[in-house]
Motif scaffolding. Structure first.
Motif, mmCIF file in Angstrom:
data_model
loop_
_atom_site.group_PDB
_atom_site.id
_atom_site.type_symbol
_atom_site.label_atom_id
_atom_site.label_comp_id
_atom_site.label_asym_id
_atom_site.label_seq_id
_atom_site.Cartn_x
_atom_site.Cartn_y
_atom_site.Cartn_z
ATOM 1 N N LEU A 187 7.282 3.851 -10.400
ATOM 2 C CA LEU A 187 7.163 2.524 -9.774
ATOM 3 C C LEU A 187 6.457 1.369 -10.627
ATOM 4 C CD1 LEU A 187 7.456 2.025 -6.148
ATOM 5 C CD2 LEU A 187 9.323 1.733 -7.573
ATOM 6 N N LEU A 188 5.280 1.709 -10.835
ATOM 7 C CA LEU A 188 4.548 1.049 -11.629
ATOM 8 C C LEU A 188 4.931 0.688 -13.109
ATOM 9 C CD1 LEU A 188 0.887 2.261 -10.452
ATOM 10 C CD2 LEU A 188 2.228 0.045 -9.608
ATOM 11 N N ILE A 189 5.318 1.988 -13.846
ATOM 12 C CA ILE A 189 5.716 1.834 -15.062
ATOM 13 C C ILE A 189 6.956 1.087 -14.885
ATOM 14 C CG2 ILE A 189 7.020 3.447 -16.852
ATOM 15 C CD1 ILE A 189 4.996 5.585 -16.234
ATOM 16 N N ASP A 190 7.985 1.166 -14.012
ATOM 17 C CA ASP A 190 9.334 0.373 -13.955
ATOM 18 C C ASP A 190 8.992 -0.942 -13.765
ATOM 19 O OD1 ASP A 190 10.770 2.641 -13.993
ATOM 20 O OD2 ASP A 190 10.942 2.693 -12.073
ATOM 21 N N ALA A 218 0.903 -1.353 -0.036
ATOM 22 C CA ALA A 218 -0.109 0.055 0.030
ATOM 23 C C ALA A 218 0.675 1.155 -0.255
ATOM 24 C CB ALA A 218 -0.915 0.103 1.203
ATOM 25 N N LEU A 219 1.996 1.037 0.481
ATOM 26 C CA LEU A 219 2.906 2.263 0.615
ATOM 27 C C LEU A 219 4.406 1.984 0.433
ATOM 28 C CD1 LEU A 219 2.935 5.379 1.385
ATOM 29 C CD2 LEU A 219 3.444 4.701 3.712
ATOM 30 N N PRO A 220 5.030 1.816 -0.867
ATOM 31 C CA PRO A 220 6.310 1.312 -1.023
ATOM 32 C C PRO A 220 7.355 1.839 -0.283
ATOM 33 C CG PRO A 220 4.648 1.674 -3.210
ATOM 34 C CD PRO A 220 4.009 2.539 -1.882
ATOM 35 N N ASN A 221 7.115 2.841 0.221
ATOM 36 C CA ASN A 221 8.391 3.271 0.934
ATOM 37 C C ASN A 221 8.357 3.285 2.370
ATOM 38 O OD1 ASN A 221 6.765 5.628 1.104
ATOM 39 N ND2 ASN A 221 8.339 7.226 1.551
ATOM 40 N N LEU A 222 7.404 2.471 2.905
ATOM 41 C CA LEU A 222 6.896 2.435 4.279
ATOM 42 C C LEU A 222 7.988 2.167 5.263
ATOM 43 C CD1 LEU A 222 4.777 2.217 6.732
ATOM 44 C CD2 LEU A 222 4.068 -0.125 5.836
ATOM 45 N N MET A 231 5.412 8.256 0.223
ATOM 46 C CA MET A 231 6.173 8.656 -1.014
ATOM 47 C C MET A 231 5.193 9.186 -1.973
ATOM 48 S SD MET A 231 7.127 5.345 -4.184
ATOM 49 C CE MET A 231 8.665 5.234 -3.096
ATOM 50 N N LYS A 232 5.217 10.070 -2.907
ATOM 51 C CA LYS A 232 4.200 10.774 -3.529
ATOM 52 C C LYS A 232 3.491 9.863 -4.456
ATOM 53 C CE LYS A 232 6.568 15.279 -3.103
ATOM 54 N NZ LYS A 232 7.306 16.335 -3.807
#
Length: 317
Positions: free
Chosen positions: A252-255, A228-232, A244-245
């Protein structure tokens, strides 16, 4: 403080482990479970679920990855544990927490929490099969139908020689329904000397702090919160001062799409991105808009085009 990325079946595969450890903040990853029935599994099974074994059992960003086994037969689990460490896994984790009905029906995962003697037998056999310098860890819940055996189960794991116990602070029946009973982890800690990692309902830095206080544990494991929050993990550590904004998440999703298109799982990307949106919606309302835009798309390239239109890349933010 140690932060571990949880083993989430069907979600946290090697691509997701790579992605989240690149974001940072994790000390260890645990794989999706390797299902052991009555056989010593071929090496290809381990390489499929843990391709990091071919790279020193670490993600590309250098975070160690430990193989997790799930099963009910002590000797077969021991043989497979030996196989895992021979292939390079830095220890072995045992799954006594999976709540899935199909797994429990075949006597794997959380259903074993009804039989502390079997927990003991499994860990003892695996501990004897794995070199003493390598850890044998376990993940459990507070119980199956209730918490009446929580202390006995933890004591059985400790008596058998487990190195560390990760505890999801709910029973199998409670599933993932809030709240998580972090105070019960503290009760377990009072009865065992084995190091414990607290897990469950950690969605923010403040959740992590409350979990640590109520569970009396410094070390934590992140599962759904990490999706839910990749930089948690970095937020919890204080490395990042805020979530994370969305523009960064979009990148990230594109990567991630690039990994899937050019990697070995391109056909899974559309479903995985939709699945990931389901977790992201908890933190980002934009994820709902994105999901509605891609829900009927079947091709990875189409989804990437939508992402490019709907999301602002990091460098342009």
């Amino acid at each position: 403080m140690k932060i571990v990325l949880a083993p989430m079946e069907g979600v946290v595969d090697h691509l997701m482990r790579d992605m989240l450890t690149r974001v940072g903040g994790y000390d260890l990853c645990v794989t999706e479970f390797v299902r052991v029935v009555e056989a010593k599994l071929p090496k290809k099974v381990y390489y499929r679920l843990c391709p990091e074994l071919k790279q020193g059992a670490k993600t590309p960003s250098g975070v160690p990855v430990r193989v997790q086994l799930l099963g009910q037969h002590p000797q077969w689990l021991a043989e497979n544990a030996q196989q895992a460490v021979e292939l390079g896994s830095p220890g072995v984790d045992l799954n006594f927490g999976c709540p899935a009905k199909t797994v429990n029906k075949s006597k794997g995962g959380a259903v074993l929490l009804q039989t502390p003697d079997i927990l003991y037998a499994i860990v003892k056999a695996v501990r004897e099969a794995v070199p003493s310098e390598l850890p044998v860890t376990a993940k459990m819940r507070l119980g199956f139908e209730d918490k009446s055996l929580a202390l006995e189960n933890a004591a059985a794991l400790e008596a058998a020689g487990v190195s560390e116990i990760a505890i999801h602070a709910r029973t199998k029946v409670e599933g993932y329904k809030p709240p998580a009973y972090w105070d019960w982890i503290a009760k377990v800690r009072e009865h065992v000397d084995t190091p414990i990692i607290a897990n469950g309902e950690i969605w923010s830095a403040s959740d992590a702090q409350r979990c640590q206080q109520q569970s009396s544990c410094t070390n934590i494991m992140l599962g759904r919160g990490a999706l839910a929050l990749p930089n948690l993990a970095k937020w919890i550590r204080g490395v990042d001062s805020q979530p994370m904004k969305w523009s960064e998440v979009a990148q990230l999703l594109i990567d991630y799409s690039g990994y899937e298109i050019y990697g070995d799982k391109g056909r899974y990307y559309p479903n995985r991105i939709k699945q990931w949106c389901g977790y992201l919606k908890r933190q980002y309302p934009e994820a709902e808009t994105l999901f509605n835009s891609i829900r009927q798309l079947r091709e990875a390239s189409q989804i990437v085009e939508v992402l490019a239109r709907h999301c602002t890349p990091i460098h342009a933010a």
